[in-house]
Design a protein around this motif. Sequence first.
Motif, PDB file in Angstrom:
ATOM      1  N   VAL A  86       0.850  -1.198   0.000  1.00 26.45           N
ATOM      2  CA  VAL A  86       0.000   0.000   0.000  1.00 26.45           C
ATOM      3  C   VAL A  86       0.888   1.252   0.000  1.00 26.45           C
ATOM      4  O   VAL A  86       0.644   2.210  -0.754  1.00 26.45           O
ATOM      5  N   THR A  87       1.921   1.217   0.818  1.00 27.21           N
ATOM      6  CA  THR A  87       2.840   2.362   0.916  1.00 27.21           C
ATOM      7  C   THR A  87       3.514   2.623  -0.427  1.00 27.21           C
ATOM      8  O   THR A  87       3.689   3.784  -0.831  1.00 27.21           O
ATOM      9  N   ALA A  88       3.873   1.547  -1.130  1.00 24.22           N
ATOM     10  CA  ALA A  88       4.541   1.696  -2.431  1.00 24.22           C
ATOM     11  C   ALA A  88       3.690   2.510  -3.397  1.00 24.22           C
ATOM     12  O   ALA A  88       4.206   3.169  -4.304  1.00 24.22           O
ATOM     13  N   ARG A  89       2.384   2.473  -3.205  1.00 25.81           N
ATOM     14  CA  ARG A  89       1.470   3.244  -4.078  1.00 25.81           C
ATOM     15  C   ARG A  89       1.146   4.615  -3.496  1.00 25.81           C
ATOM     16  O   ARG A  89       0.288   5.332  -4.026  1.00 25.81           O
ATOM     17  N   GLY A  90       1.787   4.960  -2.371  1.00 23.81           N
ATOM     18  CA  GLY A  90       1.575   6.289  -1.773  1.00 23.81           C
ATOM     19  C   GLY A  90       0.210   6.430  -1.105  1.00 23.81           C
ATOM     20  O   GLY A  90      -0.261   7.552  -0.868  1.00 23.81           O
ATOM     21  N   ILE A  91      -0.422   5.312  -0.780  1.00 27.60           N
ATOM     22  CA  ILE A  91      -1.781   5.365  -0.185  1.00 27.60           C
ATOM     23  C   ILE A  91      -1.681   5.262   1.331  1.00 27.60           C
ATOM     24  O   ILE A  91      -1.066   4.318   1.854  1.00 27.60           O
ATOM     25  N   PRO A  92      -2.285   6.218   2.069  1.00 29.54           N
ATOM     26  CA  PRO A  92      -2.265   6.107   3.533  1.00 29.54           C
ATOM     27  C   PRO A  92      -3.222   5.028   4.034  1.00 29.54           C
ATOM     28  O   PRO A  92      -4.286   4.803   3.454  1.00 29.54           O
ATOM     29  N   ILE A  93      -2.814   4.395   5.136  1.00 29.48           N
ATOM     30  CA  ILE A  93      -3.642   3.362   5.789  1.00 29.48           C
ATOM     31  C   ILE A  93      -4.034   3.885   7.162  1.00 29.48           C
ATOM     32  O   ILE A  93      -3.173   4.318   7.939  1.00 29.48           O
ATOM     33  N   GLY A  94      -5.335   3.817   7.463  1.00 32.00           N
ATOM     34  CA  GLY A  94      -5.790   4.229   8.797  1.00 32.00           C
ATOM     35  C   GLY A  94      -6.060   3.023   9.683  1.00 32.00           C
ATOM     36  O   GLY A  94      -6.386   1.941   9.189  1.00 32.00           O
ATOM     37  N   ASN A  95      -5.925   3.208  11.000  1.00 26.84           N
ATOM     38  CA  ASN A  95      -6.358   2.175  11.952  1.00 26.84           C
ATOM     39  C   ASN A  95      -7.023   2.854  13.153  1.00 26.84           C
ATOM     40  O   ASN A  95      -7.237   4.078  13.138  1.00 26.84           O
ATOM     41  N   THR A  96      -7.393   2.077  14.165  1.00 32.33           N
ATOM     42  CA  THR A  96      -8.241   2.625  15.241  1.00 32.33           C
ATOM     43  C   THR A  96      -7.603   2.434  16.626  1.00 32.33           C
ATOM     44  O   THR A  96      -8.165   1.738  17.474  1.00 32.33           O
ATOM     45  N   PRO A  97      -6.460   3.051  16.872  1.00 29.05           N
ATOM     46  CA  PRO A  97      -5.783   2.822  18.162  1.00 29.05           C
ATOM     47  C   PRO A  97      -6.451   3.569  19.315  1.00 29.05           C
ATOM     48  O   PRO A  97      -7.209   4.509  19.110  1.00 29.05           O
ATOM     49  N   GLY A  98      -6.132   3.124  20.539  1.00 29.84           N
ATOM     50  CA  GLY A  98      -6.525   3.878  21.745  1.00 29.84           C
ATOM     51  C   GLY A  98      -7.879   3.501  22.275  1.00 29.84           C
ATOM     52  O   GLY A  98      -8.013   3.085  23.424  1.00 29.84           O
ATOM     53  N   ILE A  99      -8.900   3.554  21.418  1.00 32.99           N
ATOM     54  CA  ILE A  99     -10.259   3.426  21.950  1.00 32.99           C
ATOM     55  C   ILE A  99     -10.645   2.001  22.334  1.00 32.99           C
ATOM     56  O   ILE A  99     -11.633   1.819  23.021  1.00 32.99           O
ATOM     57  N   LEU A 100      -9.888   0.997  21.869  1.00 34.84           N
ATOM     58  CA  LEU A 100     -10.268  -0.358  22.279  1.00 34.84           C
ATOM     59  C   LEU A 100      -9.351  -0.918  23.364  1.00 34.84           C
ATOM     60  O   LEU A 100      -9.438  -2.103  23.723  1.00 34.84           O
ATOM     61  N   THR A 101      -8.504  -0.049  23.912  1.00 34.49           N
ATOM     62  CA  THR A 101      -7.542  -0.485  24.935  1.00 34.49           C
ATOM     63  C   THR A 101      -8.249  -1.093  26.155  1.00 34.49           C
ATOM     64  O   THR A 101      -7.936  -2.212  26.577  1.00 34.49           O
ATOM     65  N   ASP A 102      -9.206  -0.349  26.723  1.00 33.17           N
ATOM     66  CA  ASP A 102      -9.847  -0.831  27.957  1.00 33.17           C
ATOM     67  C   ASP A 102     -10.683  -2.076  27.711  1.00 33.17           C
ATOM     68  O   ASP A 102     -10.650  -3.017  28.502  1.00 33.17           O
ATOM     69  N   ALA A 103     -11.424  -2.073  26.601  1.00 35.34           N
ATOM     70  CA  ALA A 103     -12.286  -3.239  26.318  1.00 35.34           C
ATOM     71  C   ALA A 103     -11.423  -4.498  26.170  1.00 35.34           C
ATOM     72  O   ALA A 103     -11.775  -5.575  26.678  1.00 35.34           O
ATOM     73  N   THR A 104     -10.284  -4.370  25.497  1.00 39.20           N
ATOM     74  CA  THR A 104      -9.434  -5.544  25.269  1.00 39.20           C
ATOM     75  C   THR A 104      -8.746  -5.976  26.570  1.00 39.20           C
ATOM     76  O   THR A 104      -8.637  -7.174  26.862  1.00 39.20           O
ATOM     77  N   ALA A 105      -8.313  -4.981  27.357  1.00 44.60           N
ATOM     78  CA  ALA A 105      -7.693  -5.319  28.648  1.00 44.60           C
ATOM     79  C   ALA A 105      -8.712  -6.005  29.561  1.00 44.60           C
ATOM     80  O   ALA A 105      -8.366  -6.925  30.307  1.00 44.60           O
ATOM     81  N   ASP A 106      -9.966  -5.574  29.495  1.00 46.88           N
ATOM     82  CA  ASP A 106     -11.011  -6.231  30.301  1.00 46.88           C
ATOM     83  C   ASP A 106     -11.135  -7.708  29.914  1.00 46.88           C
ATOM     84  O   ASP A 106     -11.260  -8.583  30.772  1.00 46.88           O
ATOM     85  N   ILE A 107     -11.123  -7.969  28.607  1.00 50.36           N
ATOM     86  CA  ILE A 107     -11.264  -9.365  28.156  1.00 50.36           C
ATOM     87  C   ILE A 107     -10.026 -10.179  28.545  1.00 50.36           C
ATOM     88  O   ILE A 107     -10.136 -11.344  28.938  1.00 50.36           O
ATOM     89  N   ALA A 108      -8.845  -9.567  28.468  1.00 45.19           N
ATOM     90  CA  ALA A 108      -7.632 -10.285  28.902  1.00 45.19           C
ATOM     91  C   ALA A 108      -7.773 -10.656  30.376  1.00 45.19           C
ATOM     92  O   ALA A 108      -7.492 -11.796  30.778  1.00 45.19           O
ATOM     93  N   PHE A 109      -8.269  -9.708  31.164  1.00 43.92           N
ATOM     94  CA  PHE A 109      -8.421  -9.996  32.590  1.00 43.92           C
ATOM     95  C   PHE A 109      -9.510 -11.039  32.839  1.00 43.92           C
ATOM     96  O   PHE A 109      -9.364 -11.918  33.696  1.00 43.92           O
ATOM     97  N   ALA A 110     -10.586 -10.930  32.076  1.00 45.03           N
ATOM     98  CA  ALA A 110     -11.659 -11.927  32.202  1.00 45.03           C
ATOM     99  C   ALA A 110     -11.102 -13.323  31.914  1.00 45.03           C
ATOM    100  O   ALA A 110     -11.439 -14.299  32.597  1.00 45.03           O
TER     101      ALA A 110
END
Length: 324
Positions: A87-111
């Motif tokens: 994707v980078t080779a074509r100069g296209i930016p890639i978005g992702n969704t960091p930060g907002i799923l931190t607590d939900a995922t940590a809760d499941i790890a703890f569960a």
Amino acid sequence: MRPKVFVARKMRDAGLNLVLDFCDADVWDQAMPPTRDVLLEKVRGVDGFISMLTDRVDAELLDAAGSQLKVVSNHAVGFDNIVVPDVTARGIPIGNTPGILTDATADIAFALLLAAGRRIVESERYIREGKWKTWHPSMLLGMDMAGKTLGIVGFGRIGRAVAKRAVGFGLRIIFYSPSAEPEFGAIKMNSLDELLKQSDFVSVHTPLNAATRHMVNADFLSKMKPNAVFVNTSRGPVVDQTALYEALKAKRIFAAGLDVTDPEPLPLDSPLLTLENCVILPHIGSASEHTRDEMARLAAENLIAGLKGERLPHCVNPEVYDRK
Ligand code: DGY
């Protein structure tokens, strides 16, 4: 003219409505993902694409889409489904969704740490199978947390959020993550071996890449304490599942909790499903209403920024901007 986009799954309205307001969107609203052939057809001629972690984004898909494609927005924080260099080779930016799923995922790890360590799912099955006849001093005994050591492999956002929870459970916390600094009283280990030697609970929070694929193998498991509990909420292929099965079956470790498997979905004939000491969830780390609203919103914001030619709020390959 409104930009043309393909959204690979009907996401939550919090994000979908933003997309629909700004674009001509083709939204895949079936329960199962599009097949590869259908996906290649759907992206043909689009300006933007919202991909799910089940959609492989690679040179083939980008060629099918065409040179007008301006942005790929992944509806996930992990992006191992994307061949980033293609994707980078074509100069296209890639978005992702960091930060907002931190607590939900940590809760499941703890569960999972609790569920595997205290045999919660097995105990529930015990009732349903009519095995609960009385209370007994040795019935369904598990592992205590207070005073024990939790080893966190990968001390990024989610690993640290697990540490934060562990403080309240009276766990001693150690971590292995070469570039991270200590937080929440966690002690940094110089090697993974040292972490495995000391840990009663091990929770993995690394991205999937060439270095972490099958990181949890027979050697890793053999270094864990005999009564240790292993939990993975990162990506399935971080674990060699055959080695994990052997270790659990032979009771070389006490139990495991997995929110991610390889492959997903886990086939019903997987040997892991025959084990009482393995708790398996269908990749629900981020599956809370608020978190999925936020993921949809971030995915939409990344998409729209890319379509407008603006910098993505959360970009995986910012080097595409250096070239412009
Ligand atoms: C992600 O966003 O990478 C998660 O695995 C989805 O739950």
